[in-house]
Scaffold this motif. Structure first.
Motif, short mmCIF file in Angstrom:
data_model
loop_
_atom_site.label_atom_id
_atom_site.label_comp_id
_atom_site.label_asym_id
_atom_site.label_seq_id
_atom_site.Cartn_x
_atom_site.Cartn_y
_atom_site.Cartn_z
N ALA A 279 0.69 -1.12 -0.04
CA ALA A 279 0.06 0.08 -0.09
C ALA A 279 1.08 1.27 0.03
CB ALA A 279 -0.91 -0.01 1.21
N ARG A 280 1.86 1.02 0.91
CA ARG A 280 2.63 2.44 0.73
C ARG A 280 3.48 2.55 -0.57
NH1 ARG A 280 4.88 0.94 6.28
NH2 ARG A 280 3.41 2.00 7.79
N ILE A 281 3.84 1.55 -1.23
CA ILE A 281 4.49 1.67 -2.51
C ILE A 281 3.49 2.47 -3.68
CG2 ILE A 281 5.29 0.34 -4.64
CD1 ILE A 281 6.33 -1.91 -2.64
N ALA A 282 2.25 1.75 -3.33
CA ALA A 282 1.24 2.55 -4.39
C ALA A 282 0.96 3.82 -4.06
CB ALA A 282 -0.02 1.49 -4.04
N ARG A 283 0.69 4.11 -2.84
CA ARG A 283 0.55 5.53 -2.42
C ARG A 283 1.66 6.42 -2.69
NH1 ARG A 283 0.97 6.88 3.56
NH2 ARG A 283 3.02 6.31 3.01
N ASP A 284 2.84 6.00 -2.46
CA ASP A 284 4.14 6.78 -2.68
C ASP A 284 4.21 7.02 -4.07
OD1 ASP A 284 4.13 6.69 0.19
OD2 ASP A 284 5.88 5.53 0.31
N GLY A 285 3.95 5.94 -4.84
CA GLY A 285 4.13 6.04 -6.41
C GLY A 285 2.89 7.07 -7.18
N GLY A 286 2.07 7.23 -6.23
CA GLY A 286 1.03 8.15 -6.75
C GLY A 286 -0.32 7.42 -7.28
N ALA A 287 -0.53 6.31 -6.94
CA ALA A 287 -1.75 5.55 -7.27
C ALA A 287 -2.85 6.11 -6.47
CB ALA A 287 -1.71 4.10 -6.89
N GLN A 288 -4.41 5.93 -6.99
CA GLN A 288 -5.40 6.48 -6.23
C GLN A 288 -6.14 5.57 -5.46
OE1 GLN A 288 -4.95 7.51 -9.65
NE2 GLN A 288 -4.12 9.29 -8.98
N ILE A 289 -5.98 4.13 -6.12
CA ILE A 289 -6.90 3.16 -5.41
C ILE A 289 -5.86 1.97 -5.33
CG2 ILE A 289 -8.66 1.50 -5.99
CD1 ILE A 289 -9.99 3.61 -7.68
N LEU A 290 -6.28 1.23 -4.16
CA LEU A 290 -5.40 0.10 -3.69
C LEU A 290 -6.11 -1.22 -4.18
CD1 LEU A 290 -2.74 -0.79 -2.17
CD2 LEU A 290 -4.38 -1.11 -0.01
N ARG A 291 -5.32 -2.27 -4.63
CA ARG A 291 -6.13 -3.43 -5.01
C ARG A 291 -5.38 -4.44 -4.13
NH1 ARG A 291 -4.95 -6.96 -9.92
NH2 ARG A 291 -4.79 -8.33 -8.12
N GLY A 292 -5.97 -5.79 -3.92
CA GLY A 292 -5.27 -6.92 -3.29
C GLY A 292 -6.38 -7.91 -3.23
N GLY A 293 -5.99 -9.27 -3.67
CA GLY A 293 -7.17 -10.43 -3.79
C GLY A 293 -6.89 -11.18 -2.40
N ALA A 294 -8.24 -11.37 -2.14
CA ALA A 294 -8.34 -12.25 -0.93
C ALA A 294 -8.75 -13.66 -1.46
CB ALA A 294 -9.19 -11.73 -0.02
N PHE A 295 -9.47 -13.78 -2.47
CA PHE A 295 -10.15 -15.16 -3.05
C PHE A 295 -9.51 -15.12 -4.22
CE2 PHE A 295 -13.45 -12.91 -0.22
CZ PHE A 295 -13.51 -13.98 0.64
N LYS A 296 -8.61 -16.06 -4.62
CA LYS A 296 -7.86 -16.32 -5.95
C LYS A 296 -8.34 -17.41 -6.69
CE LYS A 296 -5.28 -14.08 -6.72
NZ LYS A 296 -5.62 -12.57 -7.30
N PRO A 297 -8.69 -17.13 -8.03
CA PRO A 297 -9.04 -18.19 -8.86
C PRO A 297 -7.71 -18.65 -9.45
CG PRO A 297 -9.55 -15.93 -9.80
CD PRO A 297 -9.04 -15.62 -8.65
N ARG A 298 -7.50 -19.88 -9.34
CA ARG A 298 -6.05 -20.64 -9.79
C ARG A 298 -6.51 -21.88 -10.70
NH1 ARG A 298 -1.60 -18.82 -6.82
NH2 ARG A 298 -0.67 -19.51 -8.68
N THR A 299 -5.63 -21.91 -11.70
CA THR A 299 -5.94 -23.13 -12.41
C THR A 299 -6.17 -24.54 -12.02
OG1 THR A 299 -5.04 -21.83 -14.37
CG2 THR A 299 -5.09 -24.25 -14.70
N GLY A 300 -5.48 -24.56 -10.88
CA GLY A 300 -5.43 -26.06 -10.45
C GLY A 300 -5.53 -25.74 -8.70
N PRO A 301 -6.25 -26.90 -8.08
CA PRO A 301 -6.41 -26.79 -6.69
C PRO A 301 -5.21 -26.87 -5.87
CG PRO A 301 -6.78 -29.03 -7.52
CD PRO A 301 -6.47 -28.21 -8.79
N HIS A 302 -4.15 -27.18 -6.53
CA HIS A 302 -2.95 -27.36 -5.57
C HIS A 302 -2.09 -26.00 -5.49
CE1 HIS A 302 -4.19 -31.59 -6.09
NE2 HIS A 302 -3.81 -31.52 -7.17
N SER A 303 -2.68 -24.91 -6.04
CA SER A 303 -2.00 -23.60 -5.88
C SER A 303 -2.43 -22.79 -4.77
CB SER A 303 -1.85 -22.97 -7.13
OG SER A 303 -1.31 -23.62 -8.33
N PHE A 304 -1.95 -21.90 -4.16
CA PHE A 304 -2.31 -20.95 -3.05
C PHE A 304 -3.70 -20.36 -3.51
CE2 PHE A 304 -2.06 -16.44 -1.46
CZ PHE A 304 -2.56 -16.78 -0.19
N GLN A 305 -4.44 -20.35 -2.87
CA GLN A 305 -6.07 -19.85 -2.91
C GLN A 305 -6.43 -18.65 -2.41
OE1 GLN A 305 -8.42 -22.22 -4.90
NE2 GLN A 305 -6.50 -23.23 -5.58
N GLY A 306 -5.62 -18.02 -1.62
CA GLY A 306 -5.83 -16.59 -1.19
C GLY A 306 -6.36 -16.89 0.26
#
Lengths: 336, 336, 336, 336
Positions: free
Chosen positions: C115-142
């Motif tokens: 978030a600090r990188i985003a703000r310091d760079g000058g972004a206006q909105i912060l993104r981040g995924g809590a629920f992750k769609p992944r091709t296979g079930p064995h990858s990190f899902q959020g």
């Protein structure tokens, strides 16, 4: 053709379009709608060149009803075309043909060995490439005219007509001298100058579908050949390029019955190039025949592991014999 | 190259693959894993032809690490290539060029009028097609050699070098006589014989990406030209064929910075053919330049509504002038 | 709608079609041609369901002139929509916005650092995924709902509104509680039930284009949301799936000016997912803004090499700062 | 996994990659080459998450040898899976099944009439959609739970198990109550939450391939269901989206034998959605069975011209009966 006007096109713009249509010797029938006006174009025979219309102010799009081909269309030529090559007949009412042979001609011995595999398995036509289109210049490019001789000799040795790819117009004399059927490869499907030249020959032409050609473009490419006077054209589906990479290309078998509806020309299927996998060739050959193909074209090689080109999709003698046994049983089910 | 064996490949099969690799003068480094064995191939320079390997029993797939091109690769030629055509310089460190002109040459008057639009707008190079590849044979096919003369005369009249498409080898002499740059169209990107012939010329070659060519195939096509000794190749992205039909093709702008990473050759963008829509040409031209294109190629016509070919994507004098004003402002922001 | 009859459709078949059209409360205008008859359909408002027509004997095809969307169309709503999120305004007449943040939320520390990188760079909105769609079930899902909290806390810490993806309807309450903008991912663009539910919310919705969605389908998906009463929809182009694999997807930048023509909704571009390559993010962001995007969405991560998801396309603080410097210069050229 | 380093990667960069691999508990085997170094990764079971590697300096690409699925792979489960639904058996060694019914459930009368057509023709399973995914919100969306009842009643009336599509998790209880097989439609193939939920059911799941899903993604989607404990998954190829528009989608029949090689799950084909044309359904059904499909799924309707959805691809009673006669002959040829 239907001309669709913008939502807010003015009456003057609609009139200007009508006048442009009439200037082409056609009639314009405006169809006013609640959202926008459309203008039907009447009186044309065949495809209308929309250039003079598409760019007029207020025109949103031109929708073509006629197709960019006519000579190949069954609408105007309901009778199916039968292409005869020596004693072999390709088309409706005759058993599907099998064209077999190596991807590329490598030596007289390899070619004769492949020809024997083809004949002993029951193929009717022998294939072999002397001029090879390769993605990069550092791969084997084919034996050239020497290869044509080996192909002819092998064909004569086993008593089979031969087909080979022509890549440039200068090869036309040589290829016509040695081969019975001229093949236009997928990468040259829209090499229109080459199409015109083979259209002036009397040899049958095997035209492969381009890897990103729509069915309409495929038939329009054939139209180039017929327009020059050569109607002995055999179409060949060989897979299209899609996002899927599990197979080399995506075999688009549904075009087989579609071509039979839309055109009077015979259509073959090449499962070797379409799938790129030896294990899929026999099964997809059978599927192609059930879909209505007038024949198949498959790669065989006396020693696929040593093939200079496309060995991964070539069958050896044993595999081809086994596949042809299956196909004979299938043809008998199909009534041949 | 990495050779991946089947899950249940035998030790003997692995050994046979190693021996085949060594028979090619390369080294084989087996990498046993829990699921399957892989075999690294070492010692090759450039792309390995996998034919002798891919077909051996127990081999699942061959994964290539080297690419089917080398001469066009920045890995082996880090310096950017600058292509000079008269006083015009195309490549890194020089302002992007603008190529403009009609899709097809229709008459001396039309050609001169278009040339004036191009020059007055600020373009550096004049384009015009004398030989036109068209989907169907019933559309206008271009004026042929007569068109070449009109193009040359128009170029001379406004003092601009000219570029035109060559479709067949027999046209080479004529095209070289009249034009400063030879264009290979998208449909001929894998017309390998034509590539070889233009590779023997000394003229610069503008090579357009095929409509279903991967970036790798595009660069491998350029390799054919360089392999014959002609390194004055200018690449041109012109949209690829996808499922999307809202634009004529899908402009793949991301390849611009990618080509700059992978190759030393300059890369242009043709937003006219890519989008097929006049309203998108100026905006996508600017996007192309910001993406790093060394230039753009756009269609202009004195009277697009009467153009015999592709009028829907051509700009008239007014539109071109306005676009070029925008582009000058953009170039100044870009530091030119 | 235009109904095209078969070449040999009978007069009775044409009449039956006319009657079917009239049974729908519409008018039918036959357009007799030399090759075939077509029938224009008049009086409809919006898209006509052709089901009752398409199947009648003698009908060859139904060509739609109206589109399957109306609420999102500029034809019926010429005013551009401005979406406001707190003090941030997204749409015509306002400087393009930058949304930045990690692909997935990994920990409170990672999220605040991003978030600090985003703000310091000058972004206006912060993104981040809590629920992750992944091709296979064995990858990190959020991290799920825990992740939503970290995102909100990080947004509050830097004073930025936050956007996050919702994958299922049951998450709606939680996501609405923590986030300012709801994101519908590419894989859910045609999850119509989800679209309807977010259409009942008052939160703005960021709708990503499906990877094989046409522009028409993309706009029709947005129509689902507007039809439920929520017109605060922000479109986002993120690359489409094509045969090209040199980039993760093919960024279709031409849709940006097209969407601006066809719809009143704002359109963003996500160059991170489109290209999948860190080295292309900054350059394609600038190209997107020049193409007219109302903003961009980019992935940043305090330590991309350790990212649990999509690190290869994430920028670190240094890279983001540098990119934003470039973008500020570009925005000043663009007049903001 | 094979990690390919840049041409000019330093020895320190190679070492850093090796250490990162070892930090994951795996072994790293460097393969130095003349052009570049590659690093083999050993010791992994299944797919390696390359996140921590892909982003390290000097890494060019990570090439995966393992696939993102394991439970569905024949490598680890050589025995073919047989899915039983009441007395119907789907899988190797049993005659292919036919699933038939209308695209959407419209009324009790329509549903019973369709069920009789299905049963009288010889189908084993009845289909019908109560929840319909439609491109635009203004099209018929299905009867919902009421439709489920009509489907169940029709199935009971003719003594056939029924399959219907589930579009959202909240429908799970209702759909499980009324249906024997749960269908996941193409648009939801990567609705991973829905996959997980049906993975927790004991009902068999018919999983349709997404319209732009690679075979690898298709199998990885099935892996989500198996990973939750439900291994009664039936795959279904229904056409992919390509540039070709002559058919609604491009039926990718080659995946049928490929799935049989790679996976132990049964695979069906839906020629109705794939082609979108009634005239192609019977012929492509037969081609699918010859390609090795474990069954087909076709749309039938008592009065296709009045169907509320997809009538153009639905067969009426007469057409279905005729097709089934052909299929019986084909099955007898195939040895059933």
């Amino acid at each position: 053709m239907l001309i669709v006007m913008d939502h807010n096109a003015s009456a003057a713009q609609v009139r200007a379009v009508q006048e442009a249509v009439e200037a082409m010797g056609l009639q314009a029938a405006p169809i006013p709608g609640r959202e926008r006006t459309a203008i039907g174009v009447l009186g044309n025979q065949g495809y209308v060149d929309d250039t003079a219309i598409r760019n007029l102010p207020g025109v949103r799009e031109c929708i073509h009803v006629s197709k960019p081909y006519k000579l190949v269309s069954r609408d105007f030529h309901p009778e199916s075309t039968l292409v005869e090559v020596g004693a072999v007949k390709i088309g409706d009412g005759h058993p599907p043909v099998v064209i077999a042979g190596p991807c590329s001609i490598e030596s007289p011995e390899q070619m004769v060995a492949a020809a024997r595999i083809a004949r002993d398995g029951g193929a009717q036509i022998l294939r072999g490439g002397a001029f090879k289109p390769r993605t990069g210049p550092h791969s084997f490019q084919g034996l050239g005219e020497k290869g044509l001789k080996y192909l002819r000799q092998a064909g004569d040795a086993v008593g089979m007509p031969v087909v080979t790819e022509i890549m440039r117009i200068e090869q036309l004399d040589a290829v016509c001298r040695y081969a019975d059927i001229l093949q236009i490869g997928a990468r040259n499907m829209q090499n229109f100058d080459l199409l015109k030249e083979v259209g002036k020959c009397r040899h049958p032409v095997l035209l492969k579908r381009g890897m990103s050609a729509t069915l309409e473009e495929f038939l329009a490419a054939a139209e180039y050949i017929l327009a020059e006077g050569n109607s002995r054209v055999i179409l060949c589906e060989r897979g299209i390029r899609t996002f899927e990479r599990a197979t080399r290309n995506t075999l688009d078998l549904s075009v087989v019955p579609l071509v039979r509806e839309l055109s009077h020309l015979p259509i073959l299927v090449d499962p070797s190039h379409a799938t790129g996998k030896r294990s899929l060739v026999a099964v997809m050959s059978k599927a192609a025949l059930v879909a209505g193909a007038h024949g198949i074209m498959v790669e065989v090689h006396p020693d696929p592991a040593k093939a200079l080109c496309d060995g991964a999709q070539s069958l050896d003698g044993e595999e081809f014999r086994e596949m042809m046994g299956d196909i004979r049983a299938l043809l008998s089910y199909l009534g041949y």
